[in-house]
Design an enzyme around this catalytic site. Structure first.
Site, PDB file in Angstrom:
ATOM      1  N   GLU A   1       0.831  -1.207   0.000  1.00  0.00           N
ATOM      2  CA  GLU A   1       0.000   0.000   0.000  1.00  0.00           C
ATOM      3  C   GLU A   1       0.863   1.254   0.000  1.00  0.00           C
ATOM      4  O   GLU A   1       2.048   1.207   0.356  1.00  0.00           O
ATOM      5  CB  GLU A   1      -0.907   0.005   1.225  1.00  0.00           C
ATOM      6  CG  GLU A   1      -0.138   0.070   2.541  1.00  0.00           C
ATOM      7  CD  GLU A   1      -1.023   0.392   3.730  1.00  0.00           C
ATOM      8  OE1 GLU A   1      -1.597   1.483   3.745  1.00  0.00           O
ATOM      9  OE2 GLU A   1      -1.111  -0.460   4.651  1.00  0.00           O
TER      10      GLU A   1
ATOM     11  N   VAL B   1      -5.715  -0.042   2.664  1.00  0.00           N
ATOM     12  CA  VAL B   1      -5.755  -1.503   2.588  1.00  0.00           C
ATOM     13  C   VAL B   1      -6.871  -1.949   1.651  1.00  0.00           C
ATOM     14  O   VAL B   1      -6.682  -2.836   0.804  1.00  0.00           O
ATOM     15  CB  VAL B   1      -5.940  -2.119   3.992  1.00  0.00           C
ATOM     16  CG1 VAL B   1      -6.274  -3.603   3.893  1.00  0.00           C
ATOM     17  CG2 VAL B   1      -4.681  -1.922   4.835  1.00  0.00           C
TER      18      VAL B   1
ATOM     19  N   LYS C   1      -5.302  -2.680  14.084  1.00  0.00           N
ATOM     20  CA  LYS C   1      -4.692  -1.673  14.946  1.00  0.00           C
ATOM     21  C   LYS C   1      -5.366  -1.691  16.315  1.00  0.00           C
ATOM     22  O   LYS C   1      -6.589  -1.714  16.426  1.00  0.00           O
ATOM     23  CB  LYS C   1      -4.796  -0.295  14.292  1.00  0.00           C
ATOM     24  CG  LYS C   1      -4.015  -0.215  12.980  1.00  0.00           C
ATOM     25  CD  LYS C   1      -4.173   1.135  12.315  1.00  0.00           C
ATOM     26  CE  LYS C   1      -3.367   1.200  11.027  1.00  0.00           C
ATOM     27  NZ  LYS C   1      -3.906   0.356   9.949  1.00  0.00           N
TER      28      LYS C   1
END
Length: 311
Positions: free
Chosen positions: A26, A107, A160
């Site tokens: 990415e 993503v 995350k």
């Protein structure tokens, strides 16, 4: 501009034509995830890590409205250094192309573009997911719904830890996104080795992941993504006490400043970098380099499986 087709870097085009292993990367981590000038140095290091493990890196991004699979160094430098680079999810790609924007793919967008390009493995840091307080805000990353309908393997360090990890796992189950731990039965929490939740499946080698991908192709039943959760070793994670304290402070600042939507993640990551005096940045870099290495080894093993089966 009237030609909006995806453009391929020469190295990536050659590798795809020849059936050689390719790893998608990415560009959001370059433009929005890491501070300057570290971002460009790390972006080059990520690509070098993929090459060192035997695969071709394909960093995906948009330059002047042109969607590119396999940015060259000049294009990578541009996305790392200019102001005003848009953060592009899948829904933004056509609009950004039409207005000639510079953009970094998330993503979700990277997964969608990579799969369309015939790239089966993607390395990132951590997935997006269900945000805290989502029951009130309905704030959920587009990463999840995109992975539900995109046949790609995503190597990551879980989601995350600033998100609602448990709710994210529940959503992936509902959406049919497969999740396997790499040498672990616990789901990692990005900065943290253990995100607090068990996993049903674990694999021990890149070859086993390649076998999963081969089985999925031959069965031809599942169109969704495969999340390969690759945790940091315990001695390389962010100190858990520092993590918890920093997260609590960051969430309070979010509420104070009224930050919402896709601005939440970069805001909290910047707070972590500042509050931990760079410790979280060092962990972030370790995560993406480890994932790039593993993704490349999976891509190499998958290419070998395709050669063996003639697929």
């Amino acid at each position: 501009m009237t030609n909006f087709h995806i453009r391929y870097g020469a190295e990536v085009a050659d590798a795809l034509r020849d059936g050689r292993p390719v790893v998608a990367l990415e560009s959001t981590i370059v433009s929005h995830g890491l501070p300057r000038p570290e971002n460009l140095r790390v972006a080059r290091q990520i690509e070098a890590t993929v090459r060192d493990a035997g695969a071709v890196p394909a960093t995906i991004g948009m330059v002047g409205g042109e969607l590119v699979v396999g940015l060259d160094d000049a294009q990578l430098t541009r996305l790392a250094t200019v102001d005003g680079v848009a953060k592009l999810s899948v829904r933004d790609l056509a609009v950004a192309a039409a207005v000639g924007a510079d953009g970094a793919t998330t993503v979700a967008a990277t997964s969608a573009v990579a799969a369309a390009a015939g790239i089966g493995v993607f390395a990132t840091g951590g997935l997006g997911g269900v945000h805290r307080e989502a029951a009130q805000t309905f704030d959920e990353s587009a990463d999840l719904i995109t992975l539900a309908r995109t046949p790609i393997a995503v190597v990551c360090a879980g989601v995350k830890s600033i998100l609602d990890v448990g709710a994210t796992l529940e959503r992936m189950e509902t959406l049919g996104v497969s999740v396997i731990g790499y040498r672990t039965r616990r789901f990692p929490g990005f900065y943290l080795t253990d995100g607090g939740f068990d996993l049903d499946w674990s694999v021990d080698s890149p070859e086993q992941v390649a076998d999963v991908l081969t089985a999925r192709t031959q069965q031809d039943l599942h169109r969704g993504g495969l999340v390969v959760a690759n945790p940091l070793p315990v001695d390389e994670q962010l100190d858990p006490a520092l993590h918890d304290r920093t997260l609590a402070e960051g969430l309070a600042l979010l509420e104070r400043d009224g930050v919402t939507g896709k601005a939440v993640t970069p805001y909290l990551l910047a707070h972590f970098h500042s509050a931990t005096e760079g410790a979280s940045l060092a962990v972030n870099v370790r995560i993406i380099l480890r994932n790039a290495d593993l993704a490349a080894r999976i891509a190499v093993a998958s290419a070998a499986r395709r050669a063996d089966t003639g697929a």
